[in-house]
Design an enzyme around this catalytic site. Structure first.
Site, PDB file in Angstrom:
ATOM      1  N   ASP A  12       0.821  -1.225   0.000  1.00 21.79           N
ATOM      2  CA  ASP A  12       0.000   0.000   0.000  1.00 21.79           C
ATOM      3  C   ASP A  12       0.850   1.269   0.000  1.00 21.79           C
ATOM      4  OD1 ASP A  12      -2.439  -1.571   0.310  1.00 21.79           O
ATOM      5  OD2 ASP A  12      -1.795  -1.864   2.381  1.00 21.79           O
ATOM      6  N   GLY A  14       1.791   2.979  -2.619  1.00 18.11           N
ATOM      7  CA  GLY A  14       1.530   3.852  -3.757  1.00 18.11           C
ATOM      8  C   GLY A  14       2.275   3.423  -5.008  1.00 18.11           C
ATOM      9  N   LYS A  15       2.510   2.109  -5.118  1.00 16.32           N
ATOM     10  CA  LYS A  15       3.261   1.601  -6.272  1.00 16.32           C
ATOM     11  C   LYS A  15       2.538   1.873  -7.584  1.00 16.32           C
ATOM     12  CE  LYS A  15       3.294  -2.483  -4.410  1.00 16.32           C
ATOM     13  NZ  LYS A  15       2.769  -2.086  -3.091  1.00 16.32           N
ATOM     14  N   ALA A  38      -3.957  -7.763  -4.375  1.00 14.54           N
ATOM     15  CA  ALA A  38      -3.296  -6.459  -4.398  1.00 14.54           C
ATOM     16  C   ALA A  38      -4.174  -5.471  -5.143  1.00 14.54           C
ATOM     17  CB  ALA A  38      -1.937  -6.567  -5.074  1.00 14.54           C
ATOM     18  N   GLY A  39      -4.097  -4.209  -4.757  1.00 15.21           N
ATOM     19  CA  GLY A  39      -4.871  -3.186  -5.454  1.00 15.21           C
ATOM     20  C   GLY A  39      -4.038  -1.953  -5.690  1.00 15.21           C
ATOM     21  N   HIS A  40      -3.943  -1.528  -6.940  1.00 10.28           N
ATOM     22  CA  HIS A  40      -3.213  -0.310  -7.280  1.00 10.28           C
ATOM     23  C   HIS A  40      -4.213   0.743  -7.751  1.00 10.28           C
ATOM     24  CE1 HIS A  40       0.773  -2.680  -8.094  1.00 10.28           C
ATOM     25  NE2 HIS A  40       0.452  -2.598  -6.822  1.00 10.28           N
ATOM     26  N   GLN A 223       2.127  -5.981  -3.163  1.00  9.23           N
ATOM     27  CA  GLN A 223       2.410  -6.048  -1.724  1.00  9.23           C
ATOM     28  C   GLN A 223       3.735  -5.314  -1.402  1.00  9.23           C
ATOM     29  OE1 GLN A 223       1.576  -9.408  -3.166  1.00  9.23           O
ATOM     30  NE2 GLN A 223      -0.541  -8.949  -2.777  1.00  9.23           N
ATOM     31  N   THR A 238       2.427 -12.473   2.855  1.00 11.30           N
ATOM     32  CA  THR A 238       1.719 -12.984   1.689  1.00 11.30           C
ATOM     33  C   THR A 238       2.356 -14.313   1.278  1.00 11.30           C
ATOM     34  OG1 THR A 238       0.808 -12.336  -0.472  1.00 11.30           O
ATOM     35  CG2 THR A 238       3.136 -11.800  -0.066  1.00 11.30           C
ATOM     36  N   GLY A 302     -11.135  -2.513   1.088  1.00 12.02           N
ATOM     37  CA  GLY A 302     -11.743  -1.394   1.803  1.00 12.02           C
ATOM     38  C   GLY A 302     -11.436  -1.404   3.290  1.00 12.02           C
ATOM     39  N   ARG A 303     -10.633  -2.369   3.739  1.00 10.55           N
ATOM     40  CA  ARG A 303     -10.295  -2.445   5.161  1.00 10.55           C
ATOM     41  C   ARG A 303      -9.472  -1.231   5.595  1.00 10.55           C
ATOM     42  NH1 ARG A 303      -7.567  -8.229   6.130  1.00 10.55           N
ATOM     43  NH2 ARG A 303      -6.466  -7.595   4.249  1.00 10.55           N
ATOM     44  N   GLY A 415       0.653  14.238  -3.854  1.00 10.43           N
ATOM     45  CA  GLY A 415      -0.782  14.196  -4.100  1.00 10.43           C
ATOM     46  C   GLY A 415      -1.124  12.974  -4.919  1.00 10.43           C
TER      47      GLY A 415
END
Length: 425
Positions: A12, A14-15, A38-40, A223, A238, A302-303, A415
């Site tokens: 998390d 900001g990759k 994973a979420g980008h 990750q 992971t 969303g955790r 930003g």
């Protein structure tokens, strides 16, 4: 030029934004491990895109994107992402390829993941429930279903039937859960084969050709270093290798092909899920304030993320195990307005001082951080475009990160948008 871009904390960092920014000058962007856990998040032209499997470079019209063999692919998640981008007018023709060696996440992987986490007597890891761990278990046990298996329908049916029959015994006898329909799963994945076939490629050959042709290639990790199954805070990790070695094994790429390693770090630290977190802010109100200001909620689940101060010990560890050449420091703007900023320089258990990152999660769970306090700044930095425009205190904070870790900062993010990214070197 081959550049590896990876997380240096617990993910998390900001990759997605940094890879998207760098991909403007990239010919190929490759995802090398992990799955749809994973979420980008990328903000482009006022639109928000959350990618789980597709590399962040997919929003660049001239960039080829690759999903490597080290990734475990959820067919539904992949097809949903493809449909989402096509609906947004993004052309993927000839730009997206998936390794024939990648393993598939099966319905029984997701079910077993949820059942395993719900067992009260087990240590909770805090997984996303996306079936990632069980898919990697099957991979290592040599019973996994790979994309190349889709090419032979009879062999595919044979492997799926054998796996489902075994998993059904586990479901019924261990978890007292309903068994799964073998034929329904077979038909689902045969149908997936027809949709995925145009994207399947020998990724190792594709990359070798690109590098020989002098192309700019970015290797994108998911990750972060401290979640690496070998190097991270085991067992709260992971199931793959986000560290730089995972780029080689996950893409079929020789280590000497990697020219540059960029580590992504937040100007503070966050973690999702269970496990030790030495610099976690213990004041609930203070932590929530930082969480809200930084919008620290998981892109995939969303955790709410656990929030803490910058951990220099962990950053130095990440720099060492990944041979990091430069930092990309993200969310520096979130620290604006603070009177004092804490920076962890060591740990202590009351008797011993730890200057290096312990490998035992039990030790990490009991030690306390030793902080240096640095002065904060009040002026907004969201519109800063060059080093000279940063408040002196922000410059000093970045210099402290460089000095403590021995790694220069080459990129600073102030930003969420592409334009709020500063290339220092």
């Amino acid at each position: 030029m081959v550049t590896a871009v990876l997380g240096a904390q617990w993910g998390d960092e900001g990759k997605g934004k940094i890879v998207d920014y760098l991909s403007e000058r990239a010919d190929v962007v490759c995802r090398y491990q992990g799955g749809a856990n994973a979420g980008h998040t990328i903000i482009e032209g006022g639109r928000k895109f959350v990618l789980h499997l597709l590399p962040a470079g997919i929003l660049r019209p001239n960039t080829v994107c690759v999903i490597g063999g080290g990734v475990v692919v959820d067919p539904g998640a992949l097809l949903d992402e493809i449909a989402q981008l096509e609906a947004a007018g993004i052309n993927l023709d000839g730009r997206l390829f998936v390794s024939h060696q990648a393993h598939l996440i099966m319905p029984y992987h997701k079910l077993l993941d949820s059942l395993h986490e719900s067992q009260g007597e087990r240590v909770r890891i805090g997984t996303t429930g996306r079936g990632i761990g069980p898919a990697y278990v099957d991979k290592v046990a040599r019973v996994g279903i790979r994309i190349v298996d889709l090419l032979d329908r009879d062999y595919l049916r044979q492997k799926i039937r054998a796996n489902v029959e075994e998993k059904n015994r586990l479901l019924s006898k261990v978890y007292a859960a309903a068994e799964m329909d073998v034929e329904a799963i077979v038909e689902e994945y045969v149908a997936f084969d027809q949709k995925i076939d145009p994207y399947v490629k020998d990724v190792s050959v594709l990359l070798d050709d690109a590098i020989r042709a002098g192309k700019n290639v970015i290797l994108e990790g998911a990750q972060g270093t401290l979640l690496d199954v070998d190097m991270g805070t085991y067992p709260f990790v992971t199931s793959s290798n986000p560290t730089v070695g995972g780029a080689c094994t996950g893409l079929g790429l020789g280590p000497r092909k990697i020219d540059h390693v960029i580590g992504i770090i937040k100007a503070y630290t966050t973690r999702v899920g269970e496990g030790p977190f030495p610099t976690e802010i213990t004041d609930g109100e203070e932590q929530q304030k930082l969480r809200e200001k930084g919008d620290e909620y998981g892109a995939t689940t969303g955790r709410p993320r656990r929030c803490g101060w910058y951990d220099g010990v962990a950053a130095r560890f990440a720099a060492r195990v990944n041979s990091i050449d430069a930092w990309a420091v993200t969310k520096l703007d979130i620290l604006t307005g603070m009177d004092k900023i804490k920076f962890c320089v060591a740990y202590t258990d009351g008797q011993r001082t730890y200057k290096n990152f312990p490998s035992d999660s039990r030790v990490l769970s009991t030690i306390e951080p030793i902080y240096e306090e640095l002065p904060g700044w009040k002026a907004s930095i969201n519109n800063v475009t060059k080093w000279e425009d940063f408040p002196r205190e922000a410059q000093d904070y970045l210099r402290y990160i460089e000095q403590f870790t021995g790694v220069p900062a080459s990129i600073v993010s102030v930003g969420a948008s592409r334009e709020q990214t500063i290339m220092l070197r």
